[in-house]
Design a protein around this motif. Structure first.
Motif, PDB file in Angstrom:
ATOM      1  N   LYS A  46      14.728   7.345  -3.387  1.00 11.48           N
ATOM      2  CA  LYS A  46      15.729   6.567  -4.105  1.00 11.48           C
ATOM      3  C   LYS A  46      15.997   5.216  -3.453  1.00 11.48           C
ATOM      4  CE  LYS A  46      19.214   5.997  -7.053  1.00 11.48           C
ATOM      5  NZ  LYS A  46      19.003   5.883  -8.502  1.00 11.48           N
ATOM      6  N   TYR A  47      16.163   5.203  -2.128  1.00 11.76           N
ATOM      7  CA  TYR A  47      16.678   4.014  -1.449  1.00 11.76           C
ATOM      8  C   TYR A  47      15.619   3.158  -0.769  1.00 11.76           C
ATOM      9  CZ  TYR A  47      21.236   6.149  -2.173  1.00 11.76           C
ATOM     10  OH  TYR A  47      22.352   6.706  -2.745  1.00 11.76           O
ATOM     11  N   ARG A  48      14.413   3.696  -0.569  1.00  9.82           N
ATOM     12  CA  ARG A  48      13.426   2.984   0.232  1.00  9.82           C
ATOM     13  C   ARG A  48      13.195   1.544  -0.218  1.00  9.82           C
ATOM     14  NH1 ARG A  48       8.646   0.802   0.122  1.00  9.82           N
ATOM     15  NH2 ARG A  48       7.317   0.933   1.985  1.00  9.82           N
ATOM     16  N   SER A  49      12.941   1.343  -1.495  1.00  8.95           N
ATOM     17  CA  SER A  49      12.555   0.011  -1.977  1.00  8.95           C
ATOM     18  C   SER A  49      13.728  -0.820  -2.486  1.00  8.95           C
ATOM     19  CB  SER A  49      11.501   0.157  -3.084  1.00  8.95           C
ATOM     20  OG  SER A  49      10.321   0.750  -2.576  1.00  8.95           O
ATOM     21  N   MET A  50      14.950  -0.346  -2.243  1.00  8.02           N
ATOM     22  CA  MET A  50      16.111  -1.093  -2.729  1.00  8.02           C
ATOM     23  C   MET A  50      16.474  -2.271  -1.837  1.00  8.02           C
ATOM     24  SD  MET A  50      18.797   1.611  -4.377  1.00  8.02           S
ATOM     25  CE  MET A  50      18.459   2.352  -5.967  1.00  8.02           C
ATOM     26  N   VAL A  51      16.019  -2.248  -0.597  1.00  4.33           N
ATOM     27  CA  VAL A  51      16.303  -3.331   0.349  1.00  4.33           C
ATOM     28  C   VAL A  51      14.984  -3.904   0.826  1.00  4.33           C
ATOM     29  CG1 VAL A  51      17.357  -3.971   2.553  1.00  4.33           C
ATOM     30  CG2 VAL A  51      18.456  -2.253   1.082  1.00  4.33           C
ATOM     31  N   LYS A  52      14.815  -5.225   0.708  1.00  8.29           N
ATOM     32  CA  LYS A  52      13.558  -5.857   1.131  1.00  8.29           C
ATOM     33  C   LYS A  52      13.615  -6.206   2.612  1.00  8.29           C
ATOM     34  CE  LYS A  52      12.004  -7.647  -3.324  1.00  8.29           C
ATOM     35  NZ  LYS A  52      11.533  -8.829  -4.077  1.00  8.29           N
ATOM     36  N   ASP A  53      13.635  -5.161   3.396  1.00  8.21           N
ATOM     37  CA  ASP A  53      13.630  -5.318   4.848  1.00  8.21           C
ATOM     38  C   ASP A  53      12.612  -4.330   5.410  1.00  8.21           C
ATOM     39  OD1 ASP A  53      15.325  -6.313   7.394  1.00  8.21           O
ATOM     40  OD2 ASP A  53      14.820  -4.186   7.637  1.00  8.21           O
ATOM     41  N   GLN A  54      11.663  -4.831   6.192  1.00  5.93           N
ATOM     42  CA  GLN A  54      10.574  -3.979   6.637  1.00  5.93           C
ATOM     43  C   GLN A  54      11.044  -2.838   7.512  1.00  5.93           C
ATOM     44  OE1 GLN A  54       7.553  -4.581   5.194  1.00  5.93           O
ATOM     45  NE2 GLN A  54       7.135  -2.524   5.976  1.00  5.93           N
ATOM     46  N   GLU A  61       0.824  -1.201   0.000  1.00  2.00           N
ATOM     47  CA  GLU A  61       0.000   0.000   0.000  1.00  2.00           C
ATOM     48  C   GLU A  61       0.862   1.256   0.000  1.00  2.00           C
ATOM     49  OE1 GLU A  61      -3.983  -1.739   2.287  1.00  2.00           O
ATOM     50  OE2 GLU A  61      -2.726  -0.224   3.257  1.00  2.00           O
ATOM     51  N   ARG A  62       1.945   1.227   0.736  1.00  2.00           N
ATOM     52  CA  ARG A  62       2.820   2.401   0.773  1.00  2.00           C
ATOM     53  C   ARG A  62       3.538   2.615  -0.549  1.00  2.00           C
ATOM     54  NH1 ARG A  62       5.298   2.443   6.995  1.00  2.00           N
ATOM     55  NH2 ARG A  62       3.264   2.667   8.014  1.00  2.00           N
ATOM     56  N   ARG A  63       3.859   1.524  -1.238  1.00  2.00           N
ATOM     57  CA  ARG A  63       4.472   1.680  -2.567  1.00  2.00           C
ATOM     58  C   ARG A  63       3.460   2.271  -3.550  1.00  2.00           C
ATOM     59  NH1 ARG A  63       7.868  -3.094  -5.006  1.00  2.00           N
ATOM     60  NH2 ARG A  63       8.586  -1.322  -6.272  1.00  2.00           N
ATOM     61  N   ILE A  64       2.210   1.883  -3.423  1.00  2.00           N
ATOM     62  CA  ILE A  64       1.177   2.477  -4.272  1.00  2.00           C
ATOM     63  C   ILE A  64       1.122   3.990  -4.032  1.00  2.00           C
ATOM     64  CG2 ILE A  64      -1.321   2.638  -4.625  1.00  2.00           C
ATOM     65  CD1 ILE A  64      -1.460  -0.379  -4.021  1.00  2.00           C
ATOM     66  N   ILE A  65       1.123   4.376  -2.759  1.00  2.00           N
ATOM     67  CA  ILE A  65       1.041   5.800  -2.410  1.00  2.00           C
ATOM     68  C   ILE A  65       2.233   6.563  -2.949  1.00  2.00           C
ATOM     69  CG2 ILE A  65       1.088   7.412  -0.462  1.00  2.00           C
ATOM     70  CD1 ILE A  65      -0.461   5.210   1.125  1.00  2.00           C
ATOM     71  N   ILE A  66       3.436   6.021  -2.742  1.00  2.00           N
ATOM     72  CA  ILE A  66       4.654   6.705  -3.188  1.00  2.00           C
ATOM     73  C   ILE A  66       4.665   6.869  -4.698  1.00  2.00           C
ATOM     74  CG2 ILE A  66       7.157   6.441  -3.411  1.00  2.00           C
ATOM     75  CD1 ILE A  66       7.123   5.182  -0.603  1.00  2.00           C
ATOM     76  N   ASN A  67       4.199   5.860  -5.404  1.00  2.00           N
ATOM     77  CA  ASN A  67       4.270   5.918  -6.861  1.00  2.00           C
ATOM     78  C   ASN A  67       3.176   6.770  -7.498  1.00  2.00           C
ATOM     79  OD1 ASN A  67       6.518   4.114  -8.123  1.00  2.00           O
ATOM     80  ND2 ASN A  67       5.785   2.980  -6.330  1.00  2.00           N
ATOM     81  N   THR A  68       2.226   7.260  -6.720  1.00  2.00           N
ATOM     82  CA  THR A  68       1.295   8.253  -7.280  1.00  2.00           C
ATOM     83  C   THR A  68       2.001   9.568  -7.560  1.00  2.00           C
ATOM     84  OG1 THR A  68       0.603   9.032  -5.081  1.00  2.00           O
ATOM     85  CG2 THR A  68      -0.684   7.236  -6.066  1.00  2.00           C
ATOM     86  N   ILE A  69       3.050   9.848  -6.792  1.00  2.00           N
ATOM     87  CA  ILE A  69       3.816  11.086  -6.998  1.00  2.00           C
ATOM     88  C   ILE A  69       5.219  10.817  -7.516  1.00  2.00           C
ATOM     89  CG2 ILE A  69       2.542  12.415  -5.276  1.00  2.00           C
ATOM     90  CD1 ILE A  69       4.820  11.852  -3.306  1.00  2.00           C
ATOM     91  N   GLY A  70       5.579   9.536  -7.638  1.00  2.00           N
ATOM     92  CA  GLY A  70       6.927   9.168  -8.061  1.00  2.00           C
ATOM     93  C   GLY A  70       7.402   9.830  -9.334  1.00  2.00           C
ATOM     94  N   PRO A  71       6.583   9.866 -10.407  1.00  2.00           N
ATOM     95  CA  PRO A  71       7.063  10.461 -11.664  1.00  2.00           C
ATOM     96  C   PRO A  71       7.149  11.984 -11.640  1.00  2.00           C
ATOM     97  CG  PRO A  71       5.230   8.910 -12.023  1.00  2.00           C
ATOM     98  CD  PRO A  71       5.272   9.222 -10.567  1.00  2.00           C
TER      99      PRO A  71
END
Length: 378
Positions: A105-113, A45-55
């Motif tokens: 930039k770095y949030r989703s680069m590591v799969k650690d909660q 859900e947070r990735r969905i939110i971030i990617n609404t403004i990502g571009p």
């Protein structure tokens, strides 16, 4: 070729346009990031939110940079005095803003909660603190800033960071924060669906109502404050001379322009009514119209502050005659004219490519879209 007086007024309007553009465009992604830890309940859900403004979030920074450049070019004395007097406040904004590019930039680069949660709160800090500090700065303008000029026009600031955090300024900061949360929430509701949209609408409605209450409270408070009024004769078309005027401080002085120009009341009315309209539209799931009405509310609030302060840009509480106004703290006639040509070309260009980018990348951001583009999205 415009005369000097006309150019001074035009640049007051242009700087206002840039500030409004910044609050609407960069403000909505700040609002989205402020809502991020509360609306998004899991990583997807947070990735969905971030990617609404990502571009778009980097492009929206253009309004911030352009407004700063315009302030430096058109009102150099204001730029120098503000960045000296509000130094630590500006540093707090910059330090907070550092979290935004690295967070995206770095949030989703590591799969650690734990890693991702930490960056989510970093994005919150990088968005919420600037929203509050911008409002605090505006609030302090109504109280006067403790600076003065000597005969050589060397400014001396006698305040400190903690004095900026006074009750009225904090109230103004909360108005700013709730306004941008409402703005971001309207945009996020338009770009999402399902439970994320439902939570966003709930938080946005709360923010819109809170903004109205705080804005009205600040309006009543302003009427009791000591405002600044120029009592000497001013030559609007004359050469700038900061110390050549006389300024009086009187209770309710900030309401003078509203008494002189009744049409100016349209802006505080917009600042009160349009957030409520936004809340009703969100409740009815009219999200795009809600974003438009929210943007009009932003315009109303900023113009209310601008008209109340006019012609002052940065009043001085230490020595009122040192207050900076649009008449005596501006650049030369030639500089304003050359910069006007640049703005007339650049602002429509910014509006065009921003509109084009949003048009191309419109639509809902969904969980399926995130899964299909897992390695290319934030």
């Amino acid at each position: 070729m415009f005369d000097y007086e006309t150019l001074k007024i035009m640049w007051w309007l242009l700087v206002g346009v840039l500030l409004i553009g910044f609050a609407i465009m960069d403000g909505h992604d700040m609002g989205v990031c402020t809502l991020l830890p509360f609306v998004g309940k899991n990583d997807e859900e947070r990735r969905i939110i971030i990617n609404t403004i990502g571009p778009h979030w980097e492009g929206n920074q253009v309004w911030f940079i352009t407004a700063g450049g315009a302030l430096f070019a058109a009102w150099p004395m204001v730029y120098a005095t503000a960045f000296s007097g509000f130094y630590w406040a500006m540093m707090a904004v910059l330090w907070a803003l550092f979290f935004r590019p690295v967070g995206f930039k770095y949030r989703s680069m590591v799969k650690d909660q734990r890693w991702r949660n930490a960056w989510d709160w970093g994005l919150f800090v990088g968005s919420f603190i600037p929203a509050v500090v911008f409002g605090v700065a505006f609030g302090n303008l109504f109280l006067g800033v403790p600076f003065s000029f000597d005969d050589n026009l060397l400014s001396t600031y006698t305040g400190n960071f903690w004095q900026l955090l006074n009750p009225f300024a904090i109230l103004a900061g909360l108005v700013s924060a709730t306004m941008l949360i409402m703005q971001g929430g309207a945009y996020l509701a338009h770009r999402t669906e399902g439970v994320i949209q439902q939570r966003t609408i709930r938080y946005s409605i709360i923010s819109a109502v809170a903004m109205v209450v705080l804005f009205v409270g600040a309006g009543f408070w302003v009427q009791t404050l000591d405002g600044y009024v120029i009592t000497s004769t001013i030559d609007p078309g004359g050469l700038p001379n900061v110390l050549a005027k006389e300024v009086a401080v009187q209770q309710g002085g900030w309401m003078t322009n509203f008494a002189t120009y009744p049409w100016a009341w349209a802006f505080p009315v917009l600042g009160v009514l349009m957030p409520l309209v936004t809340a009703l539209l969100l409740k009815a799931s009219k999200t795009l119209t809600a974003f438009v009405s929210s943007s009009i509310a932003v315009l109303g609030v900023i113009m209310t502050a601008g008209i109340a302060l006019f012609p002052f840009i940065m009043p001085s509480s230490s020595f009122p005659n040192s207050s900076l106004t649009i008449w005596d703290s501006v650049s030369s006639h030639l500089t304003l004219m050359v910069m006007l040509y640049a703005v007339v070309f650049l602002v429509p260009l910014i509006v065009f490519y921003t509109g084009w980018a949003y048009s191309v990348m419109r639509g809902k951001v969904t969980a399926a879209y995130i899964r299909e583009n897992d390695h290319t999205l934030y």
